[in-house]
Write a protein that holds these residues in place. Structure first.
Motif, PDB file in Angstrom:
ATOM      1  N   GLY A 151     -21.267 -25.484   4.837  1.00  0.00           N
ATOM      2  CA  GLY A 151     -20.037 -25.099   5.500  1.00  0.00           C
ATOM      3  C   GLY A 151     -19.330 -24.096   4.596  1.00  0.00           C
ATOM      4  N   GLU A 152     -18.805 -23.055   5.190  1.00  0.00           N
ATOM      5  CA  GLU A 152     -18.220 -21.966   4.393  1.00  0.00           C
ATOM      6  C   GLU A 152     -16.957 -21.456   5.064  1.00  0.00           C
ATOM      7  OE1 GLU A 152     -20.741 -18.516   2.631  1.00  0.00           O
ATOM      8  OE2 GLU A 152     -19.902 -17.737   4.496  1.00  0.00           O
ATOM      9  N   ALA A 153     -15.931 -21.175   4.266  1.00  0.00           N
ATOM     10  CA  ALA A 153     -14.686 -20.636   4.788  1.00  0.00           C
ATOM     11  C   ALA A 153     -14.209 -19.505   3.889  1.00  0.00           C
ATOM     12  CB  ALA A 153     -13.613 -21.720   4.855  1.00  0.00           C
ATOM     13  N   ALA A 154     -13.742 -18.434   4.496  1.00  0.00           N
ATOM     14  CA  ALA A 154     -13.188 -17.317   3.741  1.00  0.00           C
ATOM     15  C   ALA A 154     -11.947 -16.815   4.461  1.00  0.00           C
ATOM     16  CB  ALA A 154     -14.207 -16.196   3.587  1.00  0.00           C
ATOM     17  N   TYR A 155     -10.941 -16.417   3.696  1.00  0.00           N
ATOM     18  CA  TYR A 155      -9.663 -15.991   4.278  1.00  0.00           C
ATOM     19  C   TYR A 155      -9.165 -14.738   3.588  1.00  0.00           C
ATOM     20  CZ  TYR A 155      -4.768 -16.012   5.689  1.00  0.00           C
ATOM     21  OH  TYR A 155      -3.536 -15.660   6.186  1.00  0.00           O
ATOM     22  N   ARG A 156      -8.792 -13.748   4.387  1.00  0.00           N
ATOM     23  CA  ARG A 156      -8.237 -12.499   3.863  1.00  0.00           C
ATOM     24  C   ARG A 156      -6.750 -12.667   3.614  1.00  0.00           C
ATOM     25  NH1 ARG A 156     -11.078  -7.279   4.074  1.00  0.00           N
ATOM     26  NH2 ARG A 156     -13.203  -7.819   4.669  1.00  0.00           N
ATOM     27  N   LEU A 157      -6.338 -12.556   2.355  1.00  0.00           N
ATOM     28  CA  LEU A 157      -4.922 -12.641   2.019  1.00  0.00           C
ATOM     29  C   LEU A 157      -4.187 -11.381   2.470  1.00  0.00           C
ATOM     30  CD1 LEU A 157      -5.427 -14.084  -1.569  1.00  0.00           C
ATOM     31  CD2 LEU A 157      -4.723 -15.346   0.464  1.00  0.00           C
ATOM     32  N   ASP A 158      -4.865 -10.247   2.373  1.00  0.00           N
ATOM     33  CA  ASP A 158      -4.352  -8.986   2.898  1.00  0.00           C
ATOM     34  C   ASP A 158      -5.562  -8.087   3.152  1.00  0.00           C
ATOM     35  OD1 ASP A 158      -3.140  -8.076  -0.427  1.00  0.00           O
ATOM     36  OD2 ASP A 158      -5.146  -7.905   0.412  1.00  0.00           O
ATOM     37  N   SER A 159      -5.375  -6.800   3.254  1.00  0.00           N
ATOM     38  CA  SER A 159      -6.506  -5.938   3.604  1.00  0.00           C
ATOM     39  C   SER A 159      -7.537  -5.836   2.480  1.00  0.00           C
ATOM     40  CB  SER A 159      -6.002  -4.538   3.974  1.00  0.00           C
ATOM     41  OG  SER A 159      -5.330  -3.949   2.874  1.00  0.00           O
ATOM     42  N   HIS A 160      -7.181  -6.296   1.281  1.00  0.00           N
ATOM     43  CA  HIS A 160      -8.114  -6.172   0.150  1.00  0.00           C
ATOM     44  C   HIS A 160      -8.595  -7.521  -0.384  1.00  0.00           C
ATOM     45  CE1 HIS A 160      -7.545  -1.852  -0.166  1.00  0.00           C
ATOM     46  NE2 HIS A 160      -6.238  -2.017  -0.156  1.00  0.00           N
ATOM     47  N   TRP A 161      -7.672  -8.451  -0.608  1.00  0.00           N
ATOM     48  CA  TRP A 161      -8.026  -9.693  -1.294  1.00  0.00           C
ATOM     49  C   TRP A 161      -8.518 -10.762  -0.319  1.00  0.00           C
ATOM     50  CZ3 TRP A 161      -8.545  -9.829  -6.409  1.00  0.00           C
ATOM     51  CH2 TRP A 161      -7.872  -8.884  -7.184  1.00  0.00           C
ATOM     52  N   GLN A 162      -9.544 -11.483  -0.765  1.00  0.00           N
ATOM     53  CA  GLN A 162     -10.131 -12.546   0.053  1.00  0.00           C
ATOM     54  C   GLN A 162     -10.477 -13.723  -0.847  1.00  0.00           C
ATOM     55  OE1 GLN A 162     -14.268 -12.074   1.421  1.00  0.00           O
ATOM     56  NE2 GLN A 162     -13.637 -12.697   3.472  1.00  0.00           N
ATOM     57  N   ILE A 163     -10.196 -14.936  -0.371  1.00  0.00           N
ATOM     58  CA  ILE A 163     -10.630 -16.133  -1.069  1.00  0.00           C
ATOM     59  C   ILE A 163     -11.684 -16.824  -0.227  1.00  0.00           C
ATOM     60  CG2 ILE A 163      -8.500 -16.494  -2.370  1.00  0.00           C
ATOM     61  CD1 ILE A 163      -7.604 -18.456  -0.210  1.00  0.00           C
ATOM     62  N   ALA A 164     -12.569 -17.566  -0.905  1.00  0.00           N
ATOM     63  CA  ALA A 164     -13.685 -18.175  -0.190  1.00  0.00           C
ATOM     64  C   ALA A 164     -14.082 -19.485  -0.842  1.00  0.00           C
ATOM     65  CB  ALA A 164     -14.888 -17.230  -0.167  1.00  0.00           C
ATOM     66  N   ALA A 165     -14.626 -20.387  -0.041  1.00  0.00           N
ATOM     67  CA  ALA A 165     -15.130 -21.675  -0.525  1.00  0.00           C
ATOM     68  C   ALA A 165     -16.366 -22.050   0.281  1.00  0.00           C
ATOM     69  CB  ALA A 165     -14.061 -22.756  -0.403  1.00  0.00           C
ATOM     70  N   GLN A 166     -17.255 -22.793  -0.354  1.00  0.00           N
ATOM     71  CA  GLN A 166     -18.516 -23.149   0.300  1.00  0.00           C
ATOM     72  C   GLN A 166     -19.021 -24.466  -0.265  1.00  0.00           C
ATOM     73  OE1 GLN A 166     -22.813 -21.618  -0.641  1.00  0.00           O
ATOM     74  NE2 GLN A 166     -21.768 -19.985   0.438  1.00  0.00           N
ATOM     75  N   HIS A 167     -19.589 -25.287   0.596  1.00  0.00           N
ATOM     76  CA  HIS A 167     -20.279 -26.495   0.165  1.00  0.00           C
ATOM     77  C   HIS A 167     -21.604 -26.575   0.891  1.00  0.00           C
ATOM     78  CE1 HIS A 167     -20.754 -30.476  -1.562  1.00  0.00           C
ATOM     79  NE2 HIS A 167     -21.188 -30.873  -0.386  1.00  0.00           N
ATOM     80  N   SER A 168     -22.655 -26.922   0.162  1.00  0.00           N
ATOM     81  CA  SER A 168     -23.979 -26.963   0.781  1.00  0.00           C
ATOM     82  C   SER A 168     -24.819 -28.071   0.178  1.00  0.00           C
ATOM     83  CB  SER A 168     -24.695 -25.618   0.607  1.00  0.00           C
ATOM     84  OG  SER A 168     -24.902 -25.329  -0.768  1.00  0.00           O
ATOM     85  N   ARG A 169     -25.805 -28.531   0.952  1.00  0.00           N
ATOM     86  CA  ARG A 169     -26.721 -29.554   0.492  1.00  0.00           C
ATOM     87  C   ARG A 169     -28.116 -29.271   1.007  1.00  0.00           C
ATOM     88  NH1 ARG A 169     -25.415 -35.723   0.032  1.00  0.00           N
ATOM     89  NH2 ARG A 169     -27.201 -35.361  -1.307  1.00  0.00           N
ATOM     90  N   PHE A 170     -29.105 -29.579   0.199  1.00  0.00           N
ATOM     91  CA  PHE A 170     -30.506 -29.458   0.577  1.00  0.00           C
ATOM     92  C   PHE A 170     -31.265 -30.649   0.027  1.00  0.00           C
ATOM     93  CE2 PHE A 170     -34.467 -27.472   1.673  1.00  0.00           C
ATOM     94  CZ  PHE A 170     -35.355 -27.910   0.698  1.00  0.00           C
ATOM     95  N   ASN A 171     -32.203 -31.147   0.810  1.00  0.00           N
ATOM     96  CA  ASN A 171     -33.045 -32.240   0.343  1.00  0.00           C
ATOM     97  C   ASN A 171     -34.470 -32.032   0.818  1.00  0.00           C
ATOM     98  OD1 ASN A 171     -34.167 -35.224   1.405  1.00  0.00           O
ATOM     99  ND2 ASN A 171     -33.516 -35.121  -0.727  1.00  0.00           N
ATOM    100  N   LEU A 172     -35.409 -32.336  -0.047  1.00  0.00           N
ATOM    101  CA  LEU A 172     -36.831 -32.206   0.277  1.00  0.00           C
ATOM    102  C   LEU A 172     -37.505 -33.571   0.141  1.00  0.00           C
ATOM    103  CD1 LEU A 172     -39.262 -30.255   0.799  1.00  0.00           C
ATOM    104  CD2 LEU A 172     -39.497 -30.078  -1.688  1.00  0.00           C
ATOM    105  N   GLU A 173     -38.257 -33.946   1.161  1.00  0.00           N
ATOM    106  CA  GLU A 173     -39.054 -35.174   1.100  1.00  0.00           C
ATOM    107  C   GLU A 173     -40.532 -34.790   1.075  1.00  0.00           C
ATOM    108  OE1 GLU A 173     -36.131 -37.476   4.248  1.00  0.00           O
ATOM    109  OE2 GLU A 173     -38.259 -38.024   4.180  1.00  0.00           O
ATOM    110  N   LEU A 174     -41.262 -35.383   0.145  1.00  0.00           N
ATOM    111  CA  LEU A 174     -42.694 -35.110   0.038  1.00  0.00           C
ATOM    112  C   LEU A 174     -43.456 -36.274   0.657  1.00  0.00           C
ATOM    113  CD1 LEU A 174     -42.779 -33.818  -3.658  1.00  0.00           C
ATOM    114  CD2 LEU A 174     -42.499 -32.504  -1.547  1.00  0.00           C
ATOM    115  N   THR A 175     -44.193 -35.960   1.702  1.00  0.00           N
ATOM    116  CA  THR A 175     -44.926 -37.005   2.423  1.00  0.00           C
ATOM    117  C   THR A 175     -46.043 -37.568   1.561  1.00  0.00           C
ATOM    118  OG1 THR A 175     -44.470 -35.828   4.477  1.00  0.00           O
ATOM    119  CG2 THR A 175     -46.183 -37.521   4.536  1.00  0.00           C
TER     120      THR A 175
END
Lengths: 146, 374
Positions: free
Chosen positions: B276-300
């Motif tokens: 999930g990712e979110a980014a917000y433009r404070l004005d025409s130049h500055w932007q803040i952003a945040a992200q969280h992610s997960r991955f999992n692998l199962e070996l049969t």
């Protein structure tokens, strides 16, 4: 007095003609080649043509939209009025289209005279110029229908 | 394809860059019907120990890339598009072909594509390396990293088009068939399996592949949802299948994105990724952003590895960007990673680190870079 009255009528006709197709919100007018049978287009269709989501006229001929240079004030007015986005948003849209291989933006001309020449020389072209720009022969104004 | 020697590498890059002065600052029409665009990036990264993305413990400056996109129209219905890609990194320079294909337009609702085509899977696969189309230097690695879920392109034939419905609804579709190859960072899986490996990057080839991608635009301006699927045969005889779900909300101020992917290779692995990712433009130049992610692998059929972290990746990142305009951006980000599926020690020392119990499951990365397009 007859001559003055005739001149006044002619002047009024010119003003009326110049204002046809002008978008009050952006003070621009939509133009096509004089041989194009279209006289009016819905705003949404114009938007889709300039975003290259609609690529043909009703006749089946390929639409050839032409834009103005990126920092032209008239371009911002057209972008906000017709496309509903400011130039930065449109820039991101075109980057997505370009680098996914799906399409490229319309050519951007450096001046309104170049836009007029492009439309005059291309039977399938559609463009826009300032409301007070003289369009000359070979080009006609069409109405934007909401 | 690795370029053989430094002089040849420099010559190749300079030859490509010689095209750039021919185009204007807005790039472009070299001749009627031909358009040239491009993008590039550079990044510096420093971690607190492990290697991850553009960073390592000493700091790396050598992560750079450049690509040219050439699109030519031959008449009203035929387009040909190609995009070579040059990339430089710790292992040297590499030249590859992102895509090269021809597209025949029957109508806006139906177009035929043939060649090596951008893979229509998820939000960003088609624009995999374009930094000016995302808030962080790299795409979310739980989905787009070298975890073997999606490749950048397929070689084959596809159909694409778009439908506009009333009241602001719209549908874009792709269906395709052919083959693809996926580059996977293999050492963590190899060590988990107790296997050796020759090279850190392993190429998985999928043949006889079919897939589809649908994106539904909603009347709520900027909001779209979609899904992707593909299935094909691995280089041996196993069937590889992938599923992706996506949701995206984009306005001038906000960029909200989320994706879920699940992949199965019969009798071999199951992989799941999410972000999930979110980014917000404070004005025409500055932007803040945040992200969280997960991955999992199962070996049969493989016992749990000594270091379970080898199969997991969980990441939280925050970023601050300065957009000079939509084509040029500076990005600064901090990433915290739990897991070693993608972050870890030198791959060739990974097995020894696991055996000695010295593998650090946590990684912190600071990254700074510039990305541009024209």
């Amino acid at each position: 007095m007859v001559k003055a009255g005739g001149a006044a009528v002619a002047l009024a006709a010119l003003v009326l003609a110049a204002s046809l197709g002008a978008d009050p919100a952006g003070d621009f007018k939509l133009i096509v080649n004089a041989a194009n049978p279209v006289t009016a287009l819905p705003r949404d269709v114009v938007k889709r043509m300039f975003l290259r989501k609609a690529t043909t006229w009703a006749s089946g001929q390929a639409v050839a939209p032409v834009d103005q240079r990126t920092n032209a004030p008239i371009r911002r007015a057209f972008s906000e009025s017709i496309l509903g986005k400011d130039p930065a948003e449109i820039g991101a849209y075109w980057n997505q289209q370009i680098f996914s291989g799906r399409s490229v933006p319309p050519p951007a001309k450096a001046s309104e005279s170049e836009v007029l020449a492009y439309v005059r020389d291309n039977a399938n072209a559609i463009g826009y110029v300032s409301a007070d720009t003289r369009i000359g022969e070979g080009v006609k104004i069409i109405t934007i229908v909401d | 394809m690795a370029l053989p020697t430094r002089p040849h590498r420099v010559t190749a890059l300079l030859s490509a860059l010689a095209i750039v002065p021919l185009v204007s600052a807005n790039a472009q029409d070299l001749a009627s019907g031909v358009a040239v665009h491009g993008f590039g990036n550079w990044a510096y990264g420093r971690t607190d120990g492990n290697r991850y993305l553009s960073g390592d413990e000493g700091g790396r400056y050598d992560d750079a890339a450049f690509s040219l996109n050439v699109a030519a129209s031959a008449g009203d219905r035929l387009r040909v598009v190609a995009q070579p890609f040059w990339e430089d990194g710790p292992d040297g320079a590499e030249l590859s072909l992102d895509f090269a294909f021809a597209e025949w337009t029957f109508s806006d609702k139906l177009k035929l594509r043939a060649g090596k085509v951008p893979l229509p899977f998820g939000i960003s696969t088609e624009v995999f390396d374009v930094g000016t189309l995302r808030p962080f230097l790299a795409l979310p690695q739980a989905v787009y990293g070298p975890v073997g879920i999606v490749g950048e392109g397929y070689a084959g034939v596809g159909l694409t088009g778009a439908f506009d419905f009333e009241r602001g609804w719209g549908l874009e579709y792709d269906v395709f068939g052919g083959g693809q190859h996926l580059e996977e960072f293999f050492p963590p899986e190899a060590v988990a399996r107790g296997e050796d490996f020759d090279e850190p990057e392993k190429v998985e080839r999928t043949r006889d592949m079919f897939g589809a991608h649908l994106v539904l635009a909603t009347p709520f301006e900027g909001l779209s949802v979609g899904g992707s699927v593909y299935t094909g045969i691995e280089s041996a005889v196993s069937r590889r299948s992938g599923l992706g779900l996506q949701a995206q909300y984009e306005t001038n101020s906000w960029s909200l994105r989320s994706e879920y992917v699940h992949q199965v290779v019969e009798d071999d692995i199951k992989a799941t990724g999410f972000y999930g990712e979110a980014a917000y433009r404070l004005d025409s130049h500055w932007q803040i952003a945040a992200q969280h992610s997960r991955f999992n692998l199962e070996l049969t059929g493989v016992p749990a590895p000594a270091a379970a972290s080898l199969l997991d990746h969980e990441e939280t990142a925050v970023g601050l960007n300065y957009w000079w305009n939509y084509n040029f951006v500076f990005k600064l980000s901090f990433h915290h990673v739990d897991g070693n599926r993608l972050a870890g020690s030198d791959p060739r020392a990974l097995a020894a680190a696991v055996a000695a119990g010295t593998l650090d499951p946590k990684t912190n990365l600071v990254a700074f870079g510039a990305q541009f397009s024209f």
